[in-house]
Design a protein around this motif. Structure first.
Motif, short mmCIF file in Angstrom:
data_model
loop_
_atom_site.label_atom_id
_atom_site.label_comp_id
_atom_site.label_asym_id
_atom_site.label_seq_id
_atom_site.Cartn_x
_atom_site.Cartn_y
_atom_site.Cartn_z
N SER A 191 76.43 1.68 82.11
CA SER A 191 77.38 1.74 81.08
C SER A 191 76.74 2.04 79.97
O SER A 191 76.11 1.50 79.28
CB SER A 191 78.12 0.14 81.14
N ASP A 193 77.22 3.08 75.70
CA ASP A 193 78.07 3.22 74.64
C ASP A 193 77.10 3.24 73.44
O ASP A 193 75.92 3.47 73.44
CB ASP A 193 78.79 1.83 74.59
N ALA A 195 77.21 0.47 71.08
CA ALA A 195 77.72 -0.81 70.60
C ALA A 195 76.92 -1.25 69.36
O ALA A 195 77.28 -2.23 68.64
CB ALA A 195 77.67 -2.04 71.69
N GLY A 201 82.52 0.59 70.80
CA GLY A 201 81.52 0.60 71.62
C GLY A 201 81.28 -0.90 71.92
O GLY A 201 80.69 -1.21 73.09
N LYS A 202 81.48 -1.76 71.02
CA LYS A 202 81.24 -3.28 71.08
C LYS A 202 82.32 -4.00 72.35
O LYS A 202 82.12 -4.46 73.27
CB LYS A 202 81.36 -4.13 69.96
N TRP A 204 84.04 -1.68 74.52
CA TRP A 204 83.70 -1.52 75.79
C TRP A 204 82.55 -2.18 76.49
O TRP A 204 82.85 -2.35 77.77
CB TRP A 204 82.88 0.11 75.25
N ARG A 205 81.34 -2.56 75.74
CA ARG A 205 80.41 -3.21 76.43
C ARG A 205 80.96 -4.51 76.97
O ARG A 205 80.68 -4.93 78.14
CB ARG A 205 79.26 -3.46 75.54
N GLU A 206 81.76 -5.41 76.21
CA GLU A 206 82.12 -6.56 76.50
C GLU A 206 83.00 -6.57 77.70
O GLU A 206 82.74 -7.34 78.37
CB GLU A 206 83.15 -7.06 75.34
N GLU A 209 81.21 -5.74 80.94
CA GLU A 209 80.46 -6.69 81.50
C GLU A 209 81.53 -7.61 81.99
O GLU A 209 80.98 -8.31 83.17
CB GLU A 209 79.74 -7.16 80.09
N LYS A 222 74.00 -2.38 84.05
CA LYS A 222 72.99 -2.14 83.02
C LYS A 222 73.71 -1.65 81.77
O LYS A 222 74.52 -0.70 81.89
CB LYS A 222 71.75 -1.63 83.05
N HIS A 223 73.26 -1.81 80.47
CA HIS A 223 73.93 -1.30 79.46
C HIS A 223 73.12 -0.39 78.71
O HIS A 223 71.87 -0.87 78.28
CB HIS A 223 74.64 -2.16 78.51
N TYR A 224 73.25 0.92 78.51
CA TYR A 224 72.27 1.59 77.57
C TYR A 224 72.90 2.29 76.35
O TYR A 224 74.13 2.62 76.64
CB TYR A 224 71.86 2.97 78.28
#
Ligand code: NAD
Length: 366
Positions: A191, A193, A195, A201-202, A204-206, A209, A222-224
């Motif tokens: 994913s 963003d 963030a 973006g924060k 989005w990540r939350e 997840e 994984k987050h990139y």
């Protein structure tokens, strides 16, 4: 079973590539006894010239009644400057369709082709075997926001803005389709963003997840950061399976992924209103190549039809549930390329029609 297909060739090379893809669809559907109920209509510039609108209400009604849309491309110098009343979705017939059909989950597939490794800017050993889906959220973010404009300040300077906004609901539904696509492939999601910089973006990540943990624990997540994802896609493209990105990052990363395939003309896409677990799409989905209307080569019969032909394969996979037939089209493209067939953008001399003939011949031989 019958599949209701609305073909909207659009502008520039759109009619050339859609005609090619419809020929393949006809052959493929007949081979599995699938009836195609085909309707055709005008979109964007072609509709503007005849009806003075980018899309007619009748066309929207046909779209709602269809299972699948096959779109060529829209736009061109004759229409790009036209501004009509309303938000961003009113400025382009295709944007209007994406908005009306709520086709928020865009799947863009790029893979390396052994026959085209030398056509890419990469070293062959870096990209051999790369096979990436870039999932682009298609109905939200800065590209669809209504909070946009240009304001003149008190000091006479101008300030322009397009708000990059996402709700948790928009992110959730998109993430679900993305994880489902990954589950049907190699089970890995990255994913993307910013963030580290953007509040959107924060969230989005939350949310990604949360959905991953609660509903898709079998899929690796994984987050990139988006800039790093772009860099890693150049350095080690083979590690990626499915990339989840918002509307803007997805637009950029999917064009970048086209470099792996050898040409923008090679990339198909599917824009879905949902994707149930292990089922086929409910509602109308849009299938189209990733490229635009390519006014520089329009009308010459030299456009690469493969992106649109592979979009038909995606249509059979996602809207008809005909996974084997879809794979047969993809194998036919591979075989046609391996036999030395190529259009100009990928180093050959064939026109769109001859390239399509070669793919159909390989499909029949498989
Ligand atoms: P483009 O994708 O049309 O073309 C970029 C370059 O790639 C051109 O050199 C073109 O000749 C080449 N190319 C693209 N598709 C090809 C194919 N199938 N075979 C061989 N070569 C191909 O992008 P652009 O030039 O930036 O935009 C042209 C018009 O298309 C603009 O009006 C733009 O708004 C519109 N556009 C539409 C879509 C869409 O319909 N989904 C997407 C992008 C751009």
């Amino acid at each position: 079973m019958a599949l209701k297909v609305l073909a909207l060739a659009g502008d520039g090379i759109g009619p050339e590539v859609v005609n090619a893809a419809l020929r393949v669809l006809d052959v493929a559907a007949k081979s599995i006894g699938l009836r195609i109920d085909l309707t055709e209509d005008l979109l964007h510039g072609a509709a503007w010239e005849k009806y003075g609108t980018f899309i007619r209400p009748q066309t929207l009604a046909l779209a709602h009644a269809a299972d699948a849309l096959l779109v060529g491309a829209t736009g061109g110098p004759a229409w790009d400057h036209i501004v009509v009343d309303g938000g961003p979705q009113e400025q382009d017939g295709l944007m209007k369709l994406r908005h009306e059909l709520d086709a928020f989950a865009c799947i863009r597939h790029a893979r390396s082709w052994d026959a085209l490794l030398e056509q890419t800017p990469f070293r062959a050993d870096r990209i051999r075997g790369a096979d990436i889906v870039v999932m682009r959220e298609l109905c939200g973010g800065a590209m669809f926001t209504q909070t946009r404009g240009i304001e003149t300040q008190a000091d006479g300077s101008r300030r322009a803005f397009d708000l990059n906004e996402y709700s948790n609901n928009e992110i959730e539904r998109f993430a679900r389709v993305g994880f489902e696509v990954a589950r049907r492939r190699r089970g890995k999601v990255v994913s993307v963003d910013k963030a580290n910089v953007f509040i959107a973006g924060k969230l989005w990540r939350e949310v990604v997840e949360e959905i991953g943990k609660a509903e898709f624990p079998d899929v690796e997540l994984k987050h990139y950061f988006a800039d790093n994802a772009s860099y890693q896609m150049c350095c080690q493209p083979t590690v990626f399976d499915v990339i989840l990105a918002d509307n803007l990052f997805g637009d950029l990363l999917s064009d970048q992924s086209a470099a792996i395939a050898g040409s923008l003309g090679m990339l198909p896409s599917a824009s879905l209103p949902d994707l149930p677990q292990a089922g086929r799409v409910r509602g109308t989905a849009i299938y189209e190549p990733v490229h635009g209307s390519a006014p520089d080569i329009a009308g010459q019969g030299i456009a690469n039809p493969i992106g649109t032909i592979l979009s038909v394969a995606m249509m059979l996979r996602y809207s008809a549930g005909e996974v084997d037939c879809a794979a047969q089209i993809e194998a036919a493209v591979d075989a046609a390329l391996n036999a030395g067939n190529a259009t100009r953008d990928i180093g050959g001399e064939l026109g769109s029609g001859a390239m399509t003939d070669a793919i159909i011949a390989q499909f029949r031989a498989l």
